[in-house]
Design a protein around this motif. Sequence first.
Motif, PDB file in Angstrom:
ATOM      1  N   SER A  40       4.618 -12.976  -0.903  1.00 47.76           N
ATOM      2  CA  SER A  40       3.615 -11.965  -1.194  1.00 47.76           C
ATOM      3  C   SER A  40       3.243 -11.119   0.021  1.00 47.76           C
ATOM      4  O   SER A  40       3.256  -9.896  -0.046  1.00 47.76           O
ATOM      5  CB  SER A  40       2.366 -12.646  -1.764  1.00 47.76           C
ATOM      6  OG  SER A  40       1.472 -11.704  -2.268  1.00 47.76           O
ATOM      7  N   LYS A  44       4.687  -6.970   1.312  1.00 48.07           N
ATOM      8  CA  LYS A  44       3.704  -5.895   1.464  1.00 48.07           C
ATOM      9  C   LYS A  44       3.813  -5.265   2.849  1.00 48.07           C
ATOM     10  O   LYS A  44       3.718  -4.047   3.001  1.00 48.07           O
ATOM     11  CB  LYS A  44       2.294  -6.429   1.229  1.00 48.07           C
ATOM     12  CG  LYS A  44       2.000  -6.775  -0.218  1.00 48.07           C
ATOM     13  CD  LYS A  44       0.617  -7.373  -0.365  1.00 48.07           C
ATOM     14  CE  LYS A  44       0.306  -7.708  -1.803  1.00 48.07           C
ATOM     15  NZ  LYS A  44       0.927  -8.945  -2.273  1.00 48.07           N
ATOM     16  N   ALA A  51       5.819  -3.487  -4.063  1.00 47.20           N
ATOM     17  CA  ALA A  51       4.496  -3.578  -3.433  1.00 47.20           C
ATOM     18  C   ALA A  51       3.943  -2.191  -3.150  1.00 47.20           C
ATOM     19  O   ALA A  51       2.755  -1.920  -3.368  1.00 47.20           O
ATOM     20  CB  ALA A  51       4.572  -4.407  -2.150  1.00 47.20           C
ATOM     21  N   VAL A  52       4.798  -1.296  -2.661  1.00 41.33           N
ATOM     22  CA  VAL A  52       4.366   0.081  -2.385  1.00 41.33           C
ATOM     23  C   VAL A  52       3.909   0.745  -3.675  1.00 41.33           C
ATOM     24  O   VAL A  52       2.861   1.396  -3.724  1.00 41.33           O
ATOM     25  CB  VAL A  52       5.506   0.883  -1.722  1.00 41.33           C
ATOM     26  CG1 VAL A  52       5.160   2.369  -1.648  1.00 41.33           C
ATOM     27  CG2 VAL A  52       5.806   0.333  -0.334  1.00 41.33           C
ATOM     28  N   PHE A  55       0.416  -0.623  -4.840  1.00 40.53           N
ATOM     29  CA  PHE A  55      -0.703  -0.177  -4.012  1.00 40.53           C
ATOM     30  C   PHE A  55      -0.881   1.332  -4.036  1.00 40.53           C
ATOM     31  O   PHE A  55      -1.977   1.824  -3.784  1.00 40.53           O
ATOM     32  CB  PHE A  55      -0.582  -0.730  -2.590  1.00 40.53           C
ATOM     33  CG  PHE A  55      -1.064  -2.142  -2.499  1.00 40.53           C
ATOM     34  CD1 PHE A  55      -2.379  -2.428  -2.194  1.00 40.53           C
ATOM     35  CD2 PHE A  55      -0.204  -3.200  -2.781  1.00 40.53           C
ATOM     36  CE1 PHE A  55      -2.842  -3.731  -2.141  1.00 40.53           C
ATOM     37  CE2 PHE A  55      -0.647  -4.504  -2.720  1.00 40.53           C
ATOM     38  CZ  PHE A  55      -1.963  -4.775  -2.408  1.00 40.53           C
ATOM     39  N   THR A  62      -1.353   2.708   1.135  1.00 42.89           N
ATOM     40  CA  THR A  62      -0.689   2.001   2.232  1.00 42.89           C
ATOM     41  C   THR A  62      -1.639   1.206   3.117  1.00 42.89           C
ATOM     42  O   THR A  62      -1.350   0.046   3.427  1.00 42.89           O
ATOM     43  CB  THR A  62       0.140   2.991   3.083  1.00 42.89           C
ATOM     44  OG1 THR A  62       1.147   3.567   2.240  1.00 42.89           O
ATOM     45  CG2 THR A  62       0.812   2.294   4.253  1.00 42.89           C
ATOM     46  N   ARG A  65      -2.507  -1.949   1.300  1.00 43.63           N
ATOM     47  CA  ARG A  65      -1.331  -2.812   1.192  1.00 43.63           C
ATOM     48  C   ARG A  65      -1.122  -3.581   2.491  1.00 43.63           C
ATOM     49  O   ARG A  65      -0.863  -4.785   2.488  1.00 43.63           O
ATOM     50  CB  ARG A  65      -0.087  -1.983   0.861  1.00 43.63           C
ATOM     51  CG  ARG A  65       1.207  -2.771   0.864  1.00 43.63           C
ATOM     52  CD  ARG A  65       2.406  -1.932   0.466  1.00 43.63           C
ATOM     53  NE  ARG A  65       2.573  -0.703   1.201  1.00 43.63           N
ATOM     54  CZ  ARG A  65       3.175  -0.599   2.390  1.00 43.63           C
ATOM     55  NH1 ARG A  65       3.654  -1.666   2.982  1.00 43.63           N
ATOM     56  NH2 ARG A  65       3.292   0.584   2.974  1.00 43.63           N
ATOM     57  N   GLY A  69      -1.523  -7.531   2.950  1.00 45.39           N
ATOM     58  CA  GLY A  69      -0.354  -8.254   3.456  1.00 45.39           C
ATOM     59  C   GLY A  69      -0.691  -9.091   4.679  1.00 45.39           C
ATOM     60  O   GLY A  69      -0.290 -10.247   4.790  1.00 45.39           O
TER      61      GLY A  69
END
Length: 140
Positions: A40, A44, A51-52, A55, A62, A65, A69
């Motif tokens: 996970s 990120k 993931a991008v 988010f 960003t 994210r 992360g």
Amino acid sequence: MTTAATSTVTGSAAPSRPRAVTAGLWTLQVLLALMYIAGSGLPKLVGEAYAVQIFDELLGGTPMRLVVGLLEVAGGIGLLVPRLAGLAAACLAALMVGATVAQLFFLDLGYWYTPVIFGVLLAVVAWVRRAEITALVSRH
């Protein structure tokens, strides 16, 4: 001498637990740590496409994210450090509350139950390690 008294005398915050409980707890912590670090958090941080995309649908994009992360990687590492494991689990459980809210109200992923399941597992670790959390927090 009681377990609590022994822990205080030896300076250890960890109460005495049956071996099976300790082994199960560490197994759960290692599995959760692997999931939060490799499964996970790192995706990120390195900008994995999914993931991008997720988010980008949220307000934070960003920066959010990257923060999430970092929190997940730090929490995963914390789960592997005996003194920090309980606090790391509690913090990651709180993060899962936010993830659940995001999935229920801002994203249309249909997997809202995933952060709930992980949050419950993390809450179990935090609850079992509550003595260590108390000892850690009371030191500061």
